[in-house]
Design an enzyme around this catalytic site. Structure first.
Site, PDB file in Angstrom:
ATOM      1  N   ARG A  44       0.822  -1.221   0.000  1.00  0.00           N
ATOM      2  CA  ARG A  44       0.000   0.000   0.000  1.00  0.00           C
ATOM      3  C   ARG A  44       0.854   1.269   0.000  1.00  0.00           C
ATOM      4  O   ARG A  44       0.463   2.289  -0.546  1.00  0.00           O
ATOM      5  CB  ARG A  44      -0.896   0.029   1.236  1.00  0.00           C
ATOM      6  CG  ARG A  44      -1.960  -1.067   1.262  1.00  0.00           C
ATOM      7  CD  ARG A  44      -3.295  -0.501   0.835  1.00  0.00           C
ATOM      8  NE  ARG A  44      -4.357  -1.458   1.007  1.00  0.00           N
ATOM      9  CZ  ARG A  44      -5.241  -1.428   1.991  1.00  0.00           C
ATOM     10  NH1 ARG A  44      -5.169  -0.484   2.915  1.00  0.00           N
ATOM     11  NH2 ARG A  44      -6.194  -2.317   2.056  1.00  0.00           N
ATOM     12  N   ASP A 145     -15.845  10.394   6.676  1.00  0.00           N
ATOM     13  CA  ASP A 145     -14.793   9.386   6.591  1.00  0.00           C
ATOM     14  C   ASP A 145     -13.472  10.086   6.905  1.00  0.00           C
ATOM     15  O   ASP A 145     -13.373  11.318   6.821  1.00  0.00           O
ATOM     16  CB  ASP A 145     -14.744   8.770   5.183  1.00  0.00           C
ATOM     17  CG  ASP A 145     -14.061   7.415   5.163  1.00  0.00           C
ATOM     18  OD1 ASP A 145     -14.759   6.385   5.163  1.00  0.00           O
ATOM     19  OD2 ASP A 145     -12.805   7.370   5.172  1.00  0.00           O
TER      20      ASP A 145
HETATM   21  C1  LIG Z   1     -14.511  -0.981   4.547  1.00  0.00           C
HETATM   22  S1  LIG Z   1     -14.964   0.715   4.473  1.00  0.00           S
HETATM   23  C2  LIG Z   1     -16.679   0.604   4.937  1.00  0.00           C
HETATM   24  C3  LIG Z   1     -17.552   1.461   4.052  1.00  0.00           C
HETATM   25  C4  LIG Z   1     -19.036   1.361   4.327  1.00  0.00           C
HETATM   26  N1  LIG Z   1     -19.354   1.772   5.672  1.00  0.00           N
HETATM   27  C5  LIG Z   1     -19.525  -0.040   4.075  1.00  0.00           C
HETATM   28  O1  LIG Z   1     -19.838  -0.763   5.028  1.00  0.00           O
HETATM   29  O2  LIG Z   1     -19.604  -0.435   2.904  1.00  0.00           O
HETATM   30  C6  LIG Z   1     -14.183   1.359   5.967  1.00  0.00           C
HETATM   31  C7  LIG Z   1     -14.067   2.867   5.935  1.00  0.00           C
HETATM   32  O3  LIG Z   1     -13.724   3.301   7.260  1.00  0.00           O
HETATM   33  C8  LIG Z   1     -12.895   4.433   7.133  1.00  0.00           C
HETATM   34  N2  LIG Z   1     -12.158   4.647   8.390  1.00  0.00           N
HETATM   35  C9  LIG Z   1     -11.164   3.901   8.927  1.00  0.00           C
HETATM   36  N3  LIG Z   1     -10.730   4.437  10.079  1.00  0.00           N
HETATM   37  C10 LIG Z   1     -11.479   5.547  10.290  1.00  0.00           C
HETATM   38  C11 LIG Z   1     -11.502   6.542  11.314  1.00  0.00           C
HETATM   39  N4  LIG Z   1     -10.668   6.500  12.355  1.00  0.00           N
HETATM   40  N5  LIG Z   1     -12.393   7.547  11.199  1.00  0.00           N
HETATM   41  C12 LIG Z   1     -13.235   7.604  10.152  1.00  0.00           C
HETATM   42  N6  LIG Z   1     -13.256   6.714   9.155  1.00  0.00           N
HETATM   43  C13 LIG Z   1     -12.386   5.684   9.222  1.00  0.00           C
HETATM   44  C14 LIG Z   1     -12.010   4.090   5.951  1.00  0.00           C
HETATM   45  O4  LIG Z   1     -11.408   5.223   5.389  1.00  0.00           O
HETATM   46  C15 LIG Z   1     -12.979   3.373   5.016  1.00  0.00           C
HETATM   47  O5  LIG Z   1     -13.487   4.242   4.049  1.00  0.00           O
END
Ligand SMILES: C[S@@+](CC[C@H](N)C(=O)[O-])C[C@H]1O[C@@H](n2cnc3c(N)ncnc32)[C@H](O)[C@@H]1O
Length: 276
Positions: A44, A145
């Site tokens: 990554r 996000d």
């Molecule tokens: C796997 S995606 C899930 C997207 C959507 N909620 C779904 O279930 O399809 C996880 C998301 O969490 C976000 N994320 C991870 N750590 C985070 C944090 N500390 N605060 C806000 N967002 C976060 C990532 O950037 C990513 O876009």
């Protein structure tokens, strides 16, 4: 103390570098990278090193300390953004039924707190448009996000056709515009739908969340899996006062929150409500 070099191909990556990256992302975003994630971190971040003309992870780590823009790109690179329209589809009829109970004289607020590239909040918006039979439902959706590139993509609302493969023509026609000529193969979310959703960067780990409840529903799906139990429990504690009376918390399929918090009880499959 010298640490063995884990990889010698394009970039030098030591055990020490990995530990440092583990700590940086955990302290800032709460993301808990297990020791098995060394390959993932290497692949990554390789692009970031390449773009900065850096050959050692240790030098890249030093750069992060003094370059805010690179810091954000580092965070973006380590988040996993996998999502799709109407992912975990059983949630959307539950959301529609639930919203029927709310007084529509006031705007109903919904929060998608890990909205990634936008498919989740737009699916919520589509559900609301269908429920109210109007492109201007009495609903506002805040979608947040940590990842700025995911948010940019979400705001643009442009997706390749394969991302909407699973949608029926009845879902596609009212909510998407089909690209022509140079935009062939792309679809764009209709503006009416975009107006329901506001995107903003929020780190769930930060002390202050610039969001205003009470929320009829919070979608916190497939993000807690990246966080440790302590961080998950802390988030749940902070969600509770932001929920409207009878508000619902939607989580991902593998996120069983009753084991972590006694504030919530199960409402229906992977949907929770506050304990009385
Ligand atoms: C796997 S995606 C899930 C997207 C959507 N909620 C779904 O279930 O399809 C996880 C998301 O969490 C976000 N994320 C991870 N750590 C985070 C944090 N500390 N605060 C806000 N967002 C976060 C990532 O950037 C990513 O876009």
């Amino acid at each position: 103390m010298d640490f063995p070099i884990l990889y010698t191909h394009e970039f030098d990556f030591t055990e020490d570098d990995f530990r440092m990256i583990q700590k940086l992302i955990y302290d800032y975003a709460g993301i808990s990278l297990s020791d098995a994630k060394q390959n993932l971190v290497y692949s990554r971040l390789s692009r970031r090193l390449r773009e900065n003309n850096i050959t050692k992870f240790s030098s890249y780590i030093q750069l992060l300390a003094k370059n805010k823009k690179e810091w954000q790109l580092f965070i973006n690179a380590l988040t996993t953004n996998l999502t799709s329209f109407f992912r975990e589809p059983h949630h959307f009829p539950v959301l529609a039924e639930h919203i029927k109970n709310f007084d529509t004289k006031e705007t109903i607020a919904l929060w998608s707190c890990a909205s990634s590239t936008g498919e989740e909040p737009y699916s919520m918006a589509m559900t609301m448009v269908e429920l109210f039979g109007s492109y201007t439902p009495p609903v506002r959706i805040i979608a947040t996000d940590i990842d700025t590139q995911a948010l940019e993509k979400a705001k643009a609302g442009i997706y390749s056709m394969d991302k909407v493969d699973m949608l029926t023509p009845d879902q596609l026609r009212p909510f998407f515009l089909k690209g022509k000529c140079e935009n062939e193969g792309l679809v764009k979310i209709r503006e009416e739908l975009q107006e329901i959703v506001t995107f903003r960067q929020v780190n769930l780990l930060s002390d202050y969340w610039p969001v205003r409840g009470p929320f009829a529903a919070i979608f916190c799906r497939n993000v807690m899996i990246y966080l440790d139990k302590k961080t998950q429990a802390n988030l749940l504690q902070r969600f509770a006062p932001l929920l409207a009376p009878h508000g619902l918390l939607f989580v991902g399929h593998s996120e069983n929150i009753v084991l972590i918090s006694n504030l919530f009880k199960l409402h229906s499959r992977t949907v929770y409500e506050l304990q009385k």
